[in-house]
Design an enzyme around this catalytic site. Structure first.
Site, PDB file in Angstrom:
ATOM      1  N   ILE A  13      36.544  41.379  40.331  1.00 31.74           N
ATOM      2  CA  ILE A  13      37.489  41.122  41.435  1.00 31.74           C
ATOM      3  C   ILE A  13      38.701  42.039  41.312  1.00 31.74           C
ATOM      4  N   LEU A  37      39.123  45.983  28.357  1.00 35.48           N
ATOM      5  CA  LEU A  37      37.763  46.548  28.452  1.00 35.48           C
ATOM      6  C   LEU A  37      36.790  45.792  27.546  1.00 35.48           C
ATOM      7  N   ASP A  61      45.224  44.205  25.243  1.00 36.42           N
ATOM      8  CA  ASP A  61      44.761  42.824  25.300  1.00 36.42           C
ATOM      9  C   ASP A  61      45.939  41.970  25.765  1.00 36.42           C
ATOM     10  N   ALA A  85      40.546  37.490  32.378  1.00 35.26           N
ATOM     11  CA  ALA A  85      40.023  36.218  31.863  1.00 35.26           C
ATOM     12  C   ALA A  85      38.616  36.439  31.357  1.00 35.26           C
ATOM     13  N   THR A 102      41.783  33.968  25.426  1.00 29.44           N
ATOM     14  CA  THR A 102      42.170  34.867  26.528  1.00 29.44           C
ATOM     15  C   THR A 102      42.788  34.088  27.691  1.00 29.44           C
ATOM     16  N   THR A 136      40.411  29.407  39.936  1.00 32.85           N
ATOM     17  CA  THR A 136      39.088  29.102  40.467  1.00 32.85           C
ATOM     18  C   THR A 136      39.015  27.680  41.031  1.00 32.85           C
ATOM     19  N   ASP A 137      38.037  27.472  41.918  1.00 31.46           N
ATOM     20  CA  ASP A 137      37.804  26.114  42.438  1.00 31.46           C
ATOM     21  C   ASP A 137      37.200  25.193  41.371  1.00 31.46           C
ATOM     22  N   GLU A 138      36.674  25.791  40.288  1.00 29.52           N
ATOM     23  CA  GLU A 138      35.976  24.969  39.287  1.00 29.52           C
ATOM     24  C   GLU A 138      36.910  23.998  38.566  1.00 29.52           C
ATOM     25  N   TYR A 162      34.892  26.934  30.268  1.00 33.73           N
ATOM     26  CA  TYR A 162      35.534  27.924  31.155  1.00 33.73           C
ATOM     27  C   TYR A 162      36.528  27.239  32.085  1.00 33.73           C
ATOM     28  N   SER A 163      36.054  26.226  32.829  1.00 37.77           N
ATOM     29  CA  SER A 163      36.964  25.630  33.822  1.00 37.77           C
ATOM     30  C   SER A 163      38.109  24.878  33.147  1.00 37.77           C
ATOM     31  N   LYS A 166      40.622  27.536  32.388  1.00 40.34           N
ATOM     32  CA  LYS A 166      41.329  27.972  33.603  1.00 40.34           C
ATOM     33  C   LYS A 166      42.301  26.871  34.051  1.00 40.34           C
ATOM     34  N   HIS A 300      26.121  21.070  34.337  1.00 41.26           N
ATOM     35  CA  HIS A 300      26.110  21.888  35.565  1.00 41.26           C
ATOM     36  C   HIS A 300      26.784  21.168  36.747  1.00 41.26           C
TER      37      HIS A 300
HETATM   38  P1  NAD Z   1      35.284  39.652  35.211  1.00 39.69           P
HETATM   39  O1  NAD Z   1      34.718  38.954  34.004  1.00 39.69           O
HETATM   40  O2  NAD Z   1      34.412  40.513  36.032  1.00 39.69           O
HETATM   41  O3  NAD Z   1      36.531  40.566  34.763  1.00 39.69           O
HETATM   42  C1  NAD Z   1      37.478  40.141  33.817  1.00 39.69           C
HETATM   43  C2  NAD Z   1      38.295  41.360  33.376  1.00 39.69           C
HETATM   44  O4  NAD Z   1      39.287  40.921  32.450  1.00 39.69           O
HETATM   45  C3  NAD Z   1      37.469  42.440  32.675  1.00 39.69           C
HETATM   46  O5  NAD Z   1      37.823  43.711  33.141  1.00 39.69           O
HETATM   47  C4  NAD Z   1      37.839  42.273  31.201  1.00 39.69           C
HETATM   48  O6  NAD Z   1      37.753  43.479  30.456  1.00 39.69           O
HETATM   49  C5  NAD Z   1      39.276  41.779  31.316  1.00 39.69           C
HETATM   50  N1  NAD Z   1      39.681  41.006  30.141  1.00 39.69           N
HETATM   51  C6  NAD Z   1      38.993  39.995  29.530  1.00 39.69           C
HETATM   52  N2  NAD Z   1      39.671  39.559  28.454  1.00 39.69           N
HETATM   53  C7  NAD Z   1      40.833  40.294  28.400  1.00 39.69           C
HETATM   54  C8  NAD Z   1      41.949  40.293  27.531  1.00 39.69           C
HETATM   55  N3  NAD Z   1      42.021  39.455  26.487  1.00 39.69           N
HETATM   56  N4  NAD Z   1      42.944  41.163  27.780  1.00 39.69           N
HETATM   57  C9  NAD Z   1      42.885  42.031  28.832  1.00 39.69           C
HETATM   58  N5  NAD Z   1      41.848  42.088  29.673  1.00 39.69           N
HETATM   59  C10 NAD Z   1      40.831  41.220  29.467  1.00 39.69           C
HETATM   60  O7  NAD Z   1      35.949  38.490  36.060  1.00 39.69           O
HETATM   61  P2  NAD Z   1      36.092  38.340  37.647  1.00 39.69           P
HETATM   62  O8  NAD Z   1      34.879  37.700  38.182  1.00 39.69           O
HETATM   63  O9  NAD Z   1      36.574  39.617  38.212  1.00 39.69           O
HETATM   64  O10 NAD Z   1      37.267  37.268  37.716  1.00 39.69           O
HETATM   65  C11 NAD Z   1      38.636  37.669  37.730  1.00 39.69           C
HETATM   66  C12 NAD Z   1      39.514  36.432  37.788  1.00 39.69           C
HETATM   67  O11 NAD Z   1      39.193  35.682  38.961  1.00 39.69           O
HETATM   68  C13 NAD Z   1      39.318  35.477  36.618  1.00 39.69           C
HETATM   69  O12 NAD Z   1      40.590  34.977  36.266  1.00 39.69           O
HETATM   70  C14 NAD Z   1      38.439  34.371  37.168  1.00 39.69           C
HETATM   71  O13 NAD Z   1      38.668  33.158  36.523  1.00 39.69           O
HETATM   72  C15 NAD Z   1      38.879  34.335  38.617  1.00 39.69           C
HETATM   73  N6  NAD Z   1      37.877  33.882  39.601  1.00 39.69           N
HETATM   74  C16 NAD Z   1      36.626  34.446  39.638  1.00 39.69           C
HETATM   75  C17 NAD Z   1      35.716  34.041  40.614  1.00 39.69           C
HETATM   76  C18 NAD Z   1      34.347  34.654  40.715  1.00 39.69           C
HETATM   77  O14 NAD Z   1      33.534  34.199  41.519  1.00 39.69           O
HETATM   78  N7  NAD Z   1      34.027  35.698  39.984  1.00 39.69           N
HETATM   79  C19 NAD Z   1      36.072  33.054  41.537  1.00 39.69           C
HETATM   80  C20 NAD Z   1      37.360  32.501  41.473  1.00 39.69           C
HETATM   81  C21 NAD Z   1      38.252  32.929  40.504  1.00 39.69           C
HETATM   82  O1  TDX Z   2      20.494  32.818  36.152  1.00 40.33           O
HETATM   83  C1  TDX Z   2      21.155  31.989  36.811  1.00 40.33           C
HETATM   84  N1  TDX Z   2      20.492  31.006  37.481  1.00 40.33           N
HETATM   85  C2  TDX Z   2      21.117  30.033  38.197  1.00 40.33           C
HETATM   86  O2  TDX Z   2      20.476  29.143  38.779  1.00 40.33           O
HETATM   87  C3  TDX Z   2      22.589  32.043  36.907  1.00 40.33           C
HETATM   88  C4  TDX Z   2      23.376  33.122  36.219  1.00 40.33           C
HETATM   89  C5  TDX Z   2      23.223  31.069  37.650  1.00 40.33           C
HETATM   90  N2  TDX Z   2      22.525  30.072  38.250  1.00 40.33           N
HETATM   91  C6  TDX Z   2      23.255  29.048  39.046  1.00 40.33           C
HETATM   92  C7  TDX Z   2      24.390  28.368  38.319  1.00 40.33           C
HETATM   93  C8  TDX Z   2      25.373  28.083  39.440  1.00 40.33           C
HETATM   94  O3  TDX Z   2      25.035  26.855  40.066  1.00 40.33           O
HETATM   95  O4  TDX Z   2      23.853  29.740  40.156  1.00 40.33           O
HETATM   96  C9  TDX Z   2      25.162  29.218  40.438  1.00 40.33           C
HETATM   97  C10 TDX Z   2      26.177  30.336  40.322  1.00 40.33           C
HETATM   98  O5  TDX Z   2      26.271  30.684  38.950  1.00 40.33           O
HETATM   99  P1  TDX Z   2      27.308  31.798  38.418  1.00 40.33           P
HETATM  100  O6  TDX Z   2      27.059  33.054  39.157  1.00 40.33           O
HETATM  101  O7  TDX Z   2      27.226  31.793  36.925  1.00 40.33           O
HETATM  102  O8  TDX Z   2      28.695  31.230  38.944  1.00 40.33           O
HETATM  103  P2  TDX Z   2      29.471  29.838  38.691  1.00 40.33           P
HETATM  104  O9  TDX Z   2      29.038  29.178  37.450  1.00 40.33           O
HETATM  105  O10 TDX Z   2      29.393  29.057  39.964  1.00 40.33           O
HETATM  106  O11 TDX Z   2      30.975  30.394  38.455  1.00 40.33           O
HETATM  107  C11 TDX Z   2      31.486  31.457  39.284  1.00 40.33           C
HETATM  108  O12 TDX Z   2      32.303  30.995  40.304  1.00 40.33           O
HETATM  109  C12 TDX Z   2      33.587  30.537  39.970  1.00 40.33           C
HETATM  110  C13 TDX Z   2      32.225  32.512  38.458  1.00 40.33           C
HETATM  111  O13 TDX Z   2      31.402  32.965  37.393  1.00 40.33           O
HETATM  112  C14 TDX Z   2      33.525  31.982  37.939  1.00 40.33           C
HETATM  113  O14 TDX Z   2      34.252  33.001  37.251  1.00 40.33           O
HETATM  114  C15 TDX Z   2      34.346  31.511  39.102  1.00 40.33           C
HETATM  115  O15 TDX Z   2      35.525  30.929  38.656  1.00 40.33           O
END
Ligand code: NAD
Ligand code: TDX
Length: 358
Positions: A13, A37, A61, A85, A102, A136-138, A162-163, A166, A300
């Site tokens: 993101i 990274l 970091d 994160a 983290t 996150t919504d989680e 994780y949640s 957060k 789950h």
């Molecule tokens: P991601 O795992 O793709 O990226 C996380 C980034 O943070 C990476 O570039 C990693 O190198 C960096 N990072 C990790 N630990 C670190 C540390 N100790 N110091 C500095 N950098 C560090 O995650 P994402 O999916 O892009 O999510 C970004 C943010 O959005 C997170 O806070 C996550 O909780 C939140 N979020 C994600 C989703 C989703 O669907 N992916 C939804 C809602 C909220």
């Molecule tokens: O192999 C899989 N099979 C499967 O059924 C994986 C990886 C996931 N799943 C299911 C689990 C969840 O119900 O799919 C759904 C989505 O899984 P993820 O992509 O792991 O996302 P989720 O656990 O919902 O969390 C994501 O959304 C909220 C992000 O990873 C979080 O960072 C964000 O906060």
């Protein structure tokens, strides 16, 4: 010129947000991207903007107080957008500690360094400084019934490590706002999808496996529901909240696009079939027969669904990309970036995949 400190900008993101911000503001802003990274951070995501004069990358970091304090000391930071994160639920179930480190400690360091840099002798804060915490919504837990939604007032009820981490980081931001009137916002967003997402998450994992004719792992009965948002809509919402939102407020971000996991997988297979040409050898590999039900994720959450009423009413944000269009764009991106996928799935990813799925 506003200066942004973006944490985690090399992740999924964060990198989409940086692209969005340069498209929107061009040379009117400067972005300093701080990222450790980890396996999830990838500078390839930012290749096309890395030479800009108004972009700086710092490998650090967020738990490293001295490194973060030095960035604030050397730059007049106007905005912090805090993405960094550990973000994958399955990894948090196997190894929770790094999530606390983290997500909780790292957020505390970010808050403390921003406060130290922005606070005036009378305890107020320099004009115009703002911190946005991306969450996150989680944190709200799990919904059982259709028609129920997460509002900003829904009590926190996190289930995974994780949640929980957060939720803890959100509470720290709230504590800073309540105790010090620290100028911040929190956003709680639903599941994102789009370019540059690491293939441990459902959508890129399914695209990657399907194209190789590998099994498509579905946890449990496949009927868990997630509310999917195209990542660029999230980036836009973050910017709008920071510029137009009321300080100290939380805003939920989501697009009323709830789908069962099995529906998502079927849509991906159908879209891949549509987009692959007849003479592409991968066309024969992509099939619903690859769908494989596997053991459920521990704890789950059944259903997430965001009510985005507040951000719509107060700020006028609405998602622009419908799922049908967004998934097509996403799949097209993965088609055009095969090397990206090859690079991120070489090395450690193989070990992760073997341990997780075999
Ligand atoms: P991601 O795992 O793709 O990226 C996380 C980034 O943070 C990476 O570039 C990693 O190198 C960096 N990072 C990790 N630990 C670190 C540390 N100790 N110091 C500095 N950098 C560090 O995650 P994402 O999916 O892009 O999510 C970004 C943010 O959005 C997170 O806070 C996550 O909780 C939140 N979020 C994600 C989703 C989703 O669907 N992916 C939804 C809602 C909220
Ligand atoms: O192999 C899989 N099979 C499967 O059924 C994986 C990886 C996931 N799943 C299911 C689990 C969840 O119900 O799919 C759904 C989505 O899984 P993820 O992509 O792991 O996302 P989720 O656990 O919902 O969390 C994501 O959304 C909220 C992000 O990873 C979080 O960072 C964000 O906060």
């Amino acid at each position: 010129m506003r200066t942004y400190l973006v944490t985690g900008g090399a992740g999924f993101i964060g990198s989409n947000y940086i692209h969005y911000m340069f498209r929107k503001y061009g040379d009117e802003i400067k972005i300093i991207n701080v990222d450790a990274l980890t396996y999830a951070g990838n500078l390839e995501n930012l290749k096309d903007i890395e030479d800009r004069d108004n972009y700086v990358f710092v490998k650090a970091d967020i738990t490293d107080k001295a490194a973060i304090a030095a960035i604030f000391a050397e730059n007049d930071i106007d905005r912090v957008v805090h993405f960094a994160a550990e973000s994958h639920v399955d990894r948090s179930i196997k190894n929770p500690e790094v999530f606390v480190q983290t997500n909780v400690l790292g957020t505390a360091v970010m808050l403390n360094c921003a406060k130290a840099a922005w606070e005036l002798p009378d305890g107020s804060f320099k004009e115009g400084k703002k911190f946005l915490h991306v969450s996150t919504d989680e944190v709200y837990g799990s919904l059982e019934n259709e028609g129920e939604y997460f509002y900003e007032t829904t009590p926190y009820d996190p289930h995974s490590p994780y949640s929980a981490s957060k939720a803890s980081s959100d509470m720290l931001v709230k504590a800073y706002m309540d105790t010090y009137k620290f100028p911040a916002n929190i956003t709680n967003c639903s599941n994102n999808y789009g370019p540059y997402q690491f293939p441990e998450k459902l959508i890129p994992l399914i695209i990657n496996n399907a194209l190789q004719g590998r099994n498509l792992p579905v946890y449990g009965d496949g009927k868990n529901v997630r509310d999917w948002l195209y990542v660029e809509d999230h980036a836009k919402a973050i910017d709008m909240v920071q510029e137009q939102g009321r300080l100290f407020e939380t805003y939920n971000i989501g697009g009323h696009n709830e789908k069962q996991n099995i529906e998502i997988i079927e849509i991906i297979i159908e879209t891949l079939q549509e987009q692959l040409s007849e003479d592409d050898p991968r066309k024969a590999l992509v099939s619903k027969d690859l769908i494989t039900y596997v053991a459920d994720r521990k704890g789950h959450d059944r259903r997430y669904a965001i009510a985005p009423d507040k951000i719509k009413a107060e700020i006028g944000w609405e998602p622009e990309t419908m799922f049908k269009e967004g998934i097509k764009k996403t799949i097209k991106w993965y088609f055009e970036h095969e090397d990206w996928m090859k690079n991120v799935t070489s090395g450690d990813y193989q070990n992760y995949y073997a341990e997780m799925y075999q």
